[in-house]
Design a protein around this motif. Structure first.
Motif, PDB file in Angstrom:
ATOM      1  N   GLU A  15      33.827  39.052  39.715  1.00  0.00           N
ATOM      2  CA  GLU A  15      35.049  39.605  40.318  1.00  0.00           C
ATOM      3  C   GLU A  15      35.097  39.128  41.717  1.00  0.00           C
ATOM      4  O   GLU A  15      36.341  38.568  42.287  1.00  0.00           O
ATOM      5  CB  GLU A  15      35.019  41.276  40.497  1.00  0.00           C
ATOM      6  CG  GLU A  15      35.871  42.056  41.003  1.00  0.00           C
ATOM      7  CD  GLU A  15      37.165  41.797  39.988  1.00  0.00           C
ATOM      8  OE1 GLU A  15      38.308  41.733  40.293  1.00  0.00           O
ATOM      9  OE2 GLU A  15      37.075  41.726  38.780  1.00  0.00           O
ATOM     10  N   LEU A  19      38.574  36.943  43.051  1.00  0.00           N
ATOM     11  CA  LEU A  19      39.135  37.356  44.248  1.00  0.00           C
ATOM     12  C   LEU A  19      39.327  36.203  45.275  1.00  0.00           C
ATOM     13  O   LEU A  19      40.203  35.934  45.850  1.00  0.00           O
ATOM     14  CB  LEU A  19      38.191  38.800  44.951  1.00  0.00           C
ATOM     15  CG  LEU A  19      38.582  40.023  44.122  1.00  0.00           C
ATOM     16  CD1 LEU A  19      37.603  41.168  44.759  1.00  0.00           C
ATOM     17  CD2 LEU A  19      40.001  40.531  44.235  1.00  0.00           C
ATOM     18  N   GLY A  75      43.651  42.762  52.095  1.00  0.00           N
ATOM     19  CA  GLY A  75      43.173  43.511  51.201  1.00  0.00           C
ATOM     20  C   GLY A  75      42.105  42.799  50.258  1.00  0.00           C
ATOM     21  O   GLY A  75      41.086  43.314  49.950  1.00  0.00           O
ATOM     22  N   LEU A  76      42.544  41.544  50.178  1.00  0.00           N
ATOM     23  CA  LEU A  76      41.279  40.737  49.431  1.00  0.00           C
ATOM     24  C   LEU A  76      40.092  40.485  50.011  1.00  0.00           C
ATOM     25  O   LEU A  76      39.024  40.683  49.413  1.00  0.00           O
ATOM     26  CB  LEU A  76      42.109  39.265  48.895  1.00  0.00           C
ATOM     27  CG  LEU A  76      43.257  39.237  47.793  1.00  0.00           C
ATOM     28  CD1 LEU A  76      43.902  37.989  47.694  1.00  0.00           C
ATOM     29  CD2 LEU A  76      42.532  39.855  46.487  1.00  0.00           C
ATOM     30  N   GLU A  78      38.962  42.743  52.029  1.00  0.00           N
ATOM     31  CA  GLU A  78      38.168  43.595  52.385  1.00  0.00           C
ATOM     32  C   GLU A  78      37.613  44.006  50.857  1.00  0.00           C
ATOM     33  O   GLU A  78      36.398  44.566  50.825  1.00  0.00           O
ATOM     34  CB  GLU A  78      39.068  44.978  52.624  1.00  0.00           C
ATOM     35  CG  GLU A  78      39.440  44.830  54.271  1.00  0.00           C
ATOM     36  CD  GLU A  78      40.528  45.908  54.365  1.00  0.00           C
ATOM     37  OE1 GLU A  78      41.058  46.622  53.417  1.00  0.00           O
ATOM     38  OE2 GLU A  78      40.954  46.033  55.488  1.00  0.00           O
ATOM     39  N   SER A  79      38.269  43.828  49.782  1.00  0.00           N
ATOM     40  CA  SER A  79      37.552  43.771  48.499  1.00  0.00           C
ATOM     41  C   SER A  79      36.368  42.921  48.163  1.00  0.00           C
ATOM     42  O   SER A  79      35.212  43.492  47.756  1.00  0.00           O
ATOM     43  CB  SER A  79      38.690  43.300  47.266  1.00  0.00           C
ATOM     44  OG  SER A  79      39.578  44.113  47.188  1.00  0.00           O
ATOM     45  N   ALA A  82      33.671  44.620  50.040  1.00  0.00           N
ATOM     46  CA  ALA A  82      32.956  45.534  49.468  1.00  0.00           C
ATOM     47  C   ALA A  82      32.116  45.250  48.081  1.00  0.00           C
ATOM     48  O   ALA A  82      31.160  45.838  47.934  1.00  0.00           O
ATOM     49  CB  ALA A  82      34.089  46.630  48.838  1.00  0.00           C
ATOM     50  N   TYR A  83      32.540  44.398  47.271  1.00  0.00           N
ATOM     51  CA  TYR A  83      31.838  43.839  46.478  1.00  0.00           C
ATOM     52  C   TYR A  83      30.378  43.208  46.810  1.00  0.00           C
ATOM     53  O   TYR A  83      29.571  43.317  46.268  1.00  0.00           O
ATOM     54  CB  TYR A  83      32.402  42.846  45.441  1.00  0.00           C
ATOM     55  CG  TYR A  83      33.250  43.545  44.511  1.00  0.00           C
ATOM     56  CD1 TYR A  83      32.796  44.218  43.323  1.00  0.00           C
ATOM     57  CD2 TYR A  83      35.010  43.288  44.501  1.00  0.00           C
ATOM     58  CE1 TYR A  83      33.582  44.757  42.668  1.00  0.00           C
ATOM     59  CE2 TYR A  83      35.641  43.772  43.763  1.00  0.00           C
ATOM     60  CZ  TYR A  83      35.234  44.589  42.851  1.00  0.00           C
ATOM     61  OH  TYR A  83      36.080  44.996  41.731  1.00  0.00           O
TER      62      TYR A  83
END
Length: 138
Positions: A15, A19, A75-76, A78-79, A82-83
């Motif tokens: 993922e 991203l 947003g990307l 931050e994602s 988070a991962y």
């Protein structure tokens, strides 16, 4: 009864890679939009981003403003963060109560780390890691 699927480290890494590819696309689009606003002709070879790393420069976030793309890029980022935090916590949780032999097996099989990374994480030599992994059947 609700069944929850647990994400694996491999899935999280896949993922993140996805991203990062999407982030690269939007960073290139933002750079192209910026070049369109500058005087003079844009040179495509100066705009194309090296695929060996993500072309998102923090300084460019302040100099190039593109509201539509900036929201998506933020947003990307931050994602991805988070991962990465998920992977870090998952590895720490799974290594907490294991012996060195089990840690080596876990890091090699589940996390897909190379010997150098395993060696630095556990604080033992690469040769020792390989030896422990060679006796891997628990």
């Amino acid at each position: 009864m609700i069944s929850q699927k647990h994400m694996t480290i491999r899935e999280a890494r896949n993922e993140i890679a996805s991203l990062e590819n999407e982030l690269e696309l939007y960073a290139t689009k933002r750079q192209l939009n910026f070049e369109k606003t500058q005087p003079g002709a844009a040179k495509i070879k100066d705009i194309i981003v090296d695929s060996s790393h993500v072309g998102n420069d923090i300084f460019l976030n302040y100099t190039i403003k593109d509201e539509d793309l900036d929201v998506k890029i933020t947003g990307l980022l931050e994602s991805i963060k988070a991962y990465q935090e998920f992977i870090k916590k998952e590895i720490n949780k799974n290594l907490e109560n294991k012996r060195k032999k089990e840690k080596v097996i876990y890091l090699k099989n589940e996390c897909c780390f190379n010997w150098k990374d395993i060696s630095s994480i556990l604080g033992i030599g690469e040769k020792q890691c390989r030896r422990l992994y060679g006796r891997k059947r628990i």
